[in-house]
Design a protein around this motif. Structure first.
Motif, short mmCIF file in Angstrom:
data_model
loop_
_atom_site.label_atom_id
_atom_site.label_comp_id
_atom_site.label_asym_id
_atom_site.label_seq_id
_atom_site.Cartn_x
_atom_site.Cartn_y
_atom_site.Cartn_z
N LEU A 182 -8.09 -33.02 37.79
CA LEU A 182 -8.64 -34.17 38.52
C LEU A 182 -8.33 -35.48 37.79
O LEU A 182 -7.93 -36.46 38.41
CB LEU A 182 -10.15 -34.01 38.70
CG LEU A 182 -10.60 -32.98 39.72
CD1 LEU A 182 -12.09 -32.71 39.59
CD2 LEU A 182 -10.25 -33.42 41.13
N ASP A 183 -8.51 -35.47 36.47
CA ASP A 183 -8.21 -36.67 35.68
C ASP A 183 -6.73 -37.01 35.72
O ASP A 183 -6.35 -38.17 35.86
CB ASP A 183 -8.67 -36.50 34.23
CG ASP A 183 -10.18 -36.46 34.08
OD1 ASP A 183 -10.90 -36.83 35.03
OD2 ASP A 183 -10.65 -36.03 33.00
N LEU A 184 -5.89 -35.99 35.61
CA LEU A 184 -4.45 -36.19 35.67
C LEU A 184 -4.04 -36.76 37.02
O LEU A 184 -3.25 -37.70 37.10
CB LEU A 184 -3.73 -34.86 35.41
CG LEU A 184 -2.21 -34.88 35.49
CD1 LEU A 184 -1.62 -35.78 34.41
CD2 LEU A 184 -1.68 -33.47 35.35
N ARG A 185 -4.60 -36.21 38.09
CA ARG A 185 -4.30 -36.70 39.44
C ARG A 185 -4.70 -38.17 39.58
O ARG A 185 -3.94 -38.99 40.09
CB ARG A 185 -5.03 -35.86 40.48
CG ARG A 185 -4.76 -36.30 41.91
CD ARG A 185 -5.62 -35.59 42.90
NE ARG A 185 -7.02 -35.94 42.69
CZ ARG A 185 -8.03 -35.39 43.34
NH1 ARG A 185 -7.81 -34.44 44.22
NH2 ARG A 185 -9.26 -35.78 43.11
N ASP A 186 -5.90 -38.50 39.09
CA ASP A 186 -6.37 -39.89 39.17
C ASP A 186 -5.47 -40.83 38.39
O ASP A 186 -5.11 -41.90 38.86
CB ASP A 186 -7.81 -40.00 38.67
CG ASP A 186 -8.80 -39.29 39.59
OD1 ASP A 186 -8.43 -38.96 40.75
OD2 ASP A 186 -9.94 -39.06 39.15
N ARG A 187 -5.07 -40.42 37.18
CA ARG A 187 -4.17 -41.26 36.37
C ARG A 187 -2.81 -41.40 37.03
O ARG A 187 -2.21 -42.48 37.03
CB ARG A 187 -4.00 -40.67 34.96
CG ARG A 187 -5.18 -40.91 34.06
CD ARG A 187 -4.84 -40.62 32.60
NE ARG A 187 -4.14 -39.37 32.40
CZ ARG A 187 -4.67 -38.23 31.98
NH1 ARG A 187 -5.96 -38.18 31.70
NH2 ARG A 187 -3.95 -37.16 31.82
N TYR A 188 -2.31 -40.33 37.60
CA TYR A 188 -0.99 -40.35 38.24
C TYR A 188 -0.98 -41.33 39.40
O TYR A 188 -0.08 -42.17 39.51
CB TYR A 188 -0.62 -38.94 38.72
CG TYR A 188 0.70 -38.90 39.44
CD1 TYR A 188 1.89 -38.93 38.72
CD2 TYR A 188 0.77 -38.87 40.82
CE1 TYR A 188 3.12 -38.92 39.36
CE2 TYR A 188 1.99 -38.85 41.48
CZ TYR A 188 3.15 -38.87 40.74
OH TYR A 188 4.36 -38.87 41.38
N TYR A 189 -1.97 -41.26 40.26
CA TYR A 189 -2.00 -42.14 41.42
C TYR A 189 -2.35 -43.58 41.04
O TYR A 189 -1.91 -44.52 41.67
CB TYR A 189 -2.90 -41.60 42.51
CG TYR A 189 -2.29 -40.39 43.18
CD1 TYR A 189 -1.07 -40.49 43.82
CD2 TYR A 189 -2.90 -39.16 43.14
CE1 TYR A 189 -0.47 -39.40 44.43
CE2 TYR A 189 -2.32 -38.05 43.74
CZ TYR A 189 -1.12 -38.18 44.39
OH TYR A 189 -0.54 -37.09 44.98
N LYS A 190 -3.13 -43.75 39.97
CA LYS A 190 -3.44 -45.10 39.50
C LYS A 190 -2.19 -45.76 38.94
O LYS A 190 -1.92 -46.93 39.19
CB LYS A 190 -4.52 -45.04 38.42
CG LYS A 190 -4.93 -46.39 37.90
CD LYS A 190 -6.00 -46.27 36.84
CE LYS A 190 -6.33 -47.64 36.29
NZ LYS A 190 -7.29 -47.57 35.20
N ASP A 191 -1.39 -44.99 38.17
CA ASP A 191 -0.14 -45.51 37.60
C ASP A 191 0.88 -45.83 38.69
O ASP A 191 1.74 -46.68 38.51
CB ASP A 191 0.47 -44.52 36.61
CG ASP A 191 -0.32 -44.42 35.32
OD1 ASP A 191 -1.18 -45.29 35.08
OD2 ASP A 191 -0.09 -43.45 34.57
#
Length: 87
Positions: free
Chosen positions: A76-85
């Motif tokens: 979930l954290d990785l997904r959030d960081r990926y889409y934020k970046d």
């Protein structure tokens, strides 16, 4: 496959859409999260219905649930960081 290669492969395929039986597009994140949740629920159901035959098995099952929960949170954290970046 080393951790960084796997990480890069996951990120590279995150944009690709995979179609499920219901034809709804899903990202690799959605697929991983769904599978983790499915496994976590199966082990939780087994624990809650007395599926552990002894205390050692109970401890292993609880450890599996903890591991699934940690993996889910990381994805979930990785997904959030990926889409934020990506923004």
């Amino acid at each position: 496959m080393t951790g960084s290669i796997l990480f890069k492969a996951l990120l590279a395929s995150a944009k690709q859409k995979v179609f499920s039986i219901s034809s709804e597009p899903q990202t690799v994140f959605d697929i991983l999260l769904s599978k983790i949740r499915e496994n976590m629920n199966a082990v939780s159901d087994s624990v809650s219905t007395g599926g552990a035959h002894d205390f050692g098995q109970y401890q292993r099952m609880v450890g599996q649930i903890e591991g699934f929960a940690l993996a889910e949170r990381e994805i979930l954290d990785l997904r959030d960081r990926y889409y934020k970046d990506e923004e």
